[in-house]
Design a protein around this motif. Structure first.
Motif, PDB file in Angstrom:
ATOM      1  N   HIS A  79       1.160  -1.430   0.208  1.00  0.00           N
ATOM      2  CA  HIS A  79      -0.088   0.199   0.226  1.00  0.00           C
ATOM      3  C   HIS A  79       1.053   1.163  -0.257  1.00  0.00           C
ATOM      4  O   HIS A  79       0.098   2.258   0.498  1.00  0.00           O
ATOM      5  CB  HIS A  79      -0.835   0.060   1.015  1.00  0.00           C
ATOM      6  CG  HIS A  79      -1.695  -1.415   1.184  1.00  0.00           C
ATOM      7  ND1 HIS A  79      -2.606  -2.059   0.356  1.00  0.00           N
ATOM      8  CD2 HIS A  79      -2.131  -2.496   1.891  1.00  0.00           C
ATOM      9  CE1 HIS A  79      -3.068  -2.967   0.914  1.00  0.00           C
ATOM     10  NE2 HIS A  79      -2.906  -2.954   2.045  1.00  0.00           N
ATOM     11  N   GLY A  80       1.804   1.249  -0.473  1.00  0.00           N
ATOM     12  CA  GLY A  80       2.888   2.713  -0.226  1.00  0.00           C
ATOM     13  C   GLY A  80       4.557   2.674   0.790  1.00  0.00           C
ATOM     14  O   GLY A  80       4.931   3.927   0.667  1.00  0.00           O
ATOM     15  N   GLY A 128       7.655 -14.433   8.494  1.00  0.00           N
ATOM     16  CA  GLY A 128       7.605 -13.924   7.202  1.00  0.00           C
ATOM     17  C   GLY A 128       6.644 -13.277   6.106  1.00  0.00           C
ATOM     18  O   GLY A 128       7.514 -12.435   5.383  1.00  0.00           O
ATOM     19  N   GLN A 129       5.508 -13.182   6.075  1.00  0.00           N
ATOM     20  CA  GLN A 129       4.841 -12.195   6.166  1.00  0.00           C
ATOM     21  C   GLN A 129       5.175 -10.939   6.038  1.00  0.00           C
ATOM     22  O   GLN A 129       4.965 -10.019   5.981  1.00  0.00           O
ATOM     23  CB  GLN A 129       2.903 -12.781   6.412  1.00  0.00           C
ATOM     24  CG  GLN A 129       2.631 -13.531   5.531  1.00  0.00           C
ATOM     25  CD  GLN A 129       1.943 -13.597   4.503  1.00  0.00           C
ATOM     26  OE1 GLN A 129       1.056 -12.730   4.512  1.00  0.00           O
ATOM     27  NE2 GLN A 129       2.504 -13.635   3.192  1.00  0.00           N
ATOM     28  N   ILE A 130       4.831 -10.715   7.672  1.00  0.00           N
ATOM     29  CA  ILE A 130       5.645  -9.259   8.054  1.00  0.00           C
ATOM     30  C   ILE A 130       7.423  -8.510   7.880  1.00  0.00           C
ATOM     31  O   ILE A 130       7.329  -8.162   7.922  1.00  0.00           O
ATOM     32  CB  ILE A 130       6.230  -9.662  10.175  1.00  0.00           C
ATOM     33  CG1 ILE A 130       4.737  -9.419  10.202  1.00  0.00           C
ATOM     34  CG2 ILE A 130       7.071  -8.288  10.395  1.00  0.00           C
ATOM     35  CD1 ILE A 130       4.514  -9.961  11.803  1.00  0.00           C
ATOM     36  N   ASP A 131       8.067  -9.739   6.842  1.00  0.00           N
ATOM     37  CA  ASP A 131       9.945  -9.987   6.973  1.00  0.00           C
ATOM     38  C   ASP A 131       9.628  -9.600   5.531  1.00  0.00           C
ATOM     39  O   ASP A 131       9.664  -8.369   5.279  1.00  0.00           O
ATOM     40  CB  ASP A 131      10.251 -11.125   6.947  1.00  0.00           C
ATOM     41  CG  ASP A 131      11.924 -11.381   6.011  1.00  0.00           C
ATOM     42  OD1 ASP A 131      12.322 -10.006   7.267  1.00  0.00           O
ATOM     43  OD2 ASP A 131      12.574 -11.219   5.720  1.00  0.00           O
ATOM     44  N   VAL A 132       8.244  -9.420   4.839  1.00  0.00           N
ATOM     45  CA  VAL A 132       7.723  -8.835   3.638  1.00  0.00           C
ATOM     46  C   VAL A 132       7.896  -7.752   3.582  1.00  0.00           C
ATOM     47  O   VAL A 132       8.605  -6.787   3.095  1.00  0.00           O
ATOM     48  CB  VAL A 132       6.892  -9.971   3.015  1.00  0.00           C
ATOM     49  CG1 VAL A 132       6.548  -9.049   1.392  1.00  0.00           C
ATOM     50  CG2 VAL A 132       7.582 -11.539   1.899  1.00  0.00           C
ATOM     51  N   ILE A 133       6.970  -7.714   4.100  1.00  0.00           N
ATOM     52  CA  ILE A 133       7.163  -5.615   5.112  1.00  0.00           C
ATOM     53  C   ILE A 133       7.173  -5.070   5.165  1.00  0.00           C
ATOM     54  O   ILE A 133       7.757  -3.898   4.941  1.00  0.00           O
ATOM     55  CB  ILE A 133       5.068  -5.793   5.521  1.00  0.00           C
ATOM     56  CG1 ILE A 133       3.795  -6.745   4.932  1.00  0.00           C
ATOM     57  CG2 ILE A 133       4.972  -4.904   6.312  1.00  0.00           C
ATOM     58  CD1 ILE A 133       3.113  -6.767   6.778  1.00  0.00           C
ATOM     59  N   LEU A 134       8.080  -5.188   5.767  1.00  0.00           N
ATOM     60  CA  LEU A 134       9.226  -4.427   6.374  1.00  0.00           C
ATOM     61  C   LEU A 134      10.669  -4.960   5.862  1.00  0.00           C
ATOM     62  O   LEU A 134      11.360  -3.388   5.010  1.00  0.00           O
ATOM     63  CB  LEU A 134       9.895  -5.496   7.834  1.00  0.00           C
ATOM     64  CG  LEU A 134       9.080  -5.485   8.899  1.00  0.00           C
ATOM     65  CD1 LEU A 134       9.286  -6.176  10.306  1.00  0.00           C
ATOM     66  CD2 LEU A 134       8.442  -3.463   9.235  1.00  0.00           C
ATOM     67  N   ALA A 137       9.738  -1.458   3.372  1.00  0.00           N
ATOM     68  CA  ALA A 137       9.416  -0.187   3.705  1.00  0.00           C
ATOM     69  C   ALA A 137      10.863  -0.115   3.854  1.00  0.00           C
ATOM     70  O   ALA A 137      11.306   0.739   3.633  1.00  0.00           O
ATOM     71  CB  ALA A 137       8.840  -0.409   4.711  1.00  0.00           C
ATOM     72  N   THR A 138      12.289  -1.113   4.349  1.00  0.00           N
ATOM     73  CA  THR A 138      13.559  -1.264   4.169  1.00  0.00           C
ATOM     74  C   THR A 138      13.630  -0.747   2.932  1.00  0.00           C
ATOM     75  O   THR A 138      14.429   1.094   2.838  1.00  0.00           O
ATOM     76  CB  THR A 138      14.295  -2.141   4.976  1.00  0.00           C
ATOM     77  OG1 THR A 138      13.281  -2.070   6.541  1.00  0.00           O
ATOM     78  CG2 THR A 138      15.645  -1.620   4.736  1.00  0.00           C
ATOM     79  N   GLU A 139      13.070  -0.614   1.711  1.00  0.00           N
ATOM     80  CA  GLU A 139      13.470  -0.676   0.302  1.00  0.00           C
ATOM     81  C   GLU A 139      12.991   0.852   0.564  1.00  0.00           C
ATOM     82  O   GLU A 139      13.356   1.941  -0.452  1.00  0.00           O
ATOM     83  CB  GLU A 139      13.445  -1.619  -0.316  1.00  0.00           C
ATOM     84  CG  GLU A 139      14.286  -3.264  -0.117  1.00  0.00           C
ATOM     85  CD  GLU A 139      13.682  -4.396  -1.111  1.00  0.00           C
ATOM     86  OE1 GLU A 139      12.508  -4.200  -1.649  1.00  0.00           O
ATOM     87  OE2 GLU A 139      14.251  -5.419  -1.237  1.00  0.00           O
ATOM     88  N   ARG A 140      12.093   1.434   0.932  1.00  0.00           N
ATOM     89  CA  ARG A 140      11.519   2.802   0.437  1.00  0.00           C
ATOM     90  C   ARG A 140      12.518   3.379   1.290  1.00  0.00           C
ATOM     91  O   ARG A 140      12.090   4.513   0.909  1.00  0.00           O
ATOM     92  CB  ARG A 140      10.028   2.478   0.888  1.00  0.00           C
ATOM     93  CG  ARG A 140       9.109   2.182  -0.377  1.00  0.00           C
ATOM     94  CD  ARG A 140       7.360   2.169  -0.002  1.00  0.00           C
ATOM     95  NE  ARG A 140       7.084   1.558   1.262  1.00  0.00           N
ATOM     96  CZ  ARG A 140       6.455   0.362   1.489  1.00  0.00           C
ATOM     97  NH1 ARG A 140       6.467  -0.243   0.146  1.00  0.00           N
ATOM     98  NH2 ARG A 140       6.252   0.058   2.803  1.00  0.00           N
TER      99      ARG A 140
END
Length: 187
Positions: A79-80, A128-134, A137-140
């Motif tokens: 969601h950005g 694993g799902q949370i890791d994808v989200i984090l 976010a780190t990449e942003r």
């Protein structure tokens, strides 16, 4: 957890798939309480001894099926922003796990799991799902907490409330947990 490793595409994987499908179909048609190993075996086209040898008993079979049903089948939505990603994920997690079906899967996953392996697998799904989200976010360029912090402050209280204090549990509660980790405006 099943007693033997499953090779992708092998006979063992085909047996697992047919037995899991049989359990899902029979639960849908007859209800969980009507299930028996011979009934599942007949529907799956295997012998009861195959099920007993692989899963031990009906409780362990139901546990294995439940863990598979609890595995997320898609990546969390993007969601950005960390705050909106984590909030949307927490709300969806709450919605799915607190439903009657979700609660039944959680119960089955834990009941047929004397060594705790299924609990670990379910926990790893959420992590694993949370890791994808984090990671997104780190990449942003956003500051992020670590996975364990989110598990401790969002997932753990959600699961406790789902299992032991479901009254009044709603999306606003999930949002408050996320705000507690990220702050009111995110990080």
């Amino acid at each position: 957890m099943s007693r033997q490793m499953v090779r992708p595409g092998g006979r063992s994987a085909r047996v697992q798939a047919s037995v899991h499908a049989a359990v899902r179909e029979l639960v849908s048609e007859l209800g969980r309480d009507a299930l028996t190993v011979p009934l599942v075996a007949q529907r799956a086209g295997v012998t009861p001894s195959t099920i007993y040898r692989r899963w031990g008993d009906l409780r362990e079979l139901l546990s294995d099926v439940a863990v598979e049903r609890l595995r997320p089948d898609t990546a969390p939505g993007d969601h950005g922003a960390l705050s909106s990603d984590l909030t949307a994920w927490a709300e969806q997690f709450l919605d799915e796990m607190s439903s009657p079906t979700g609660r039944a899967h959680i119960r089955d996953a834990l009941l047929g799991d004397p060594d705790g392996g299924n609990a670990g697998r379910c926990s790893a799904y959420a992590a694993g799902q949370i890791d994808v989200i984090l990671t997104r976010a780190t990449e942003r360029g956003e500051n992020t907490p670590d996975v364990e912090t989110v598990v401790d402050h969002v997932v753990a209280p959600l699961m406790y409330r789902i299992l032991f204090r479901p009254d009044g549990l709603d999306a606003a509660y999930a949002r408050r947990l996320v705000e507690g980790v990220l702050g009111p405006a995110g990080r």
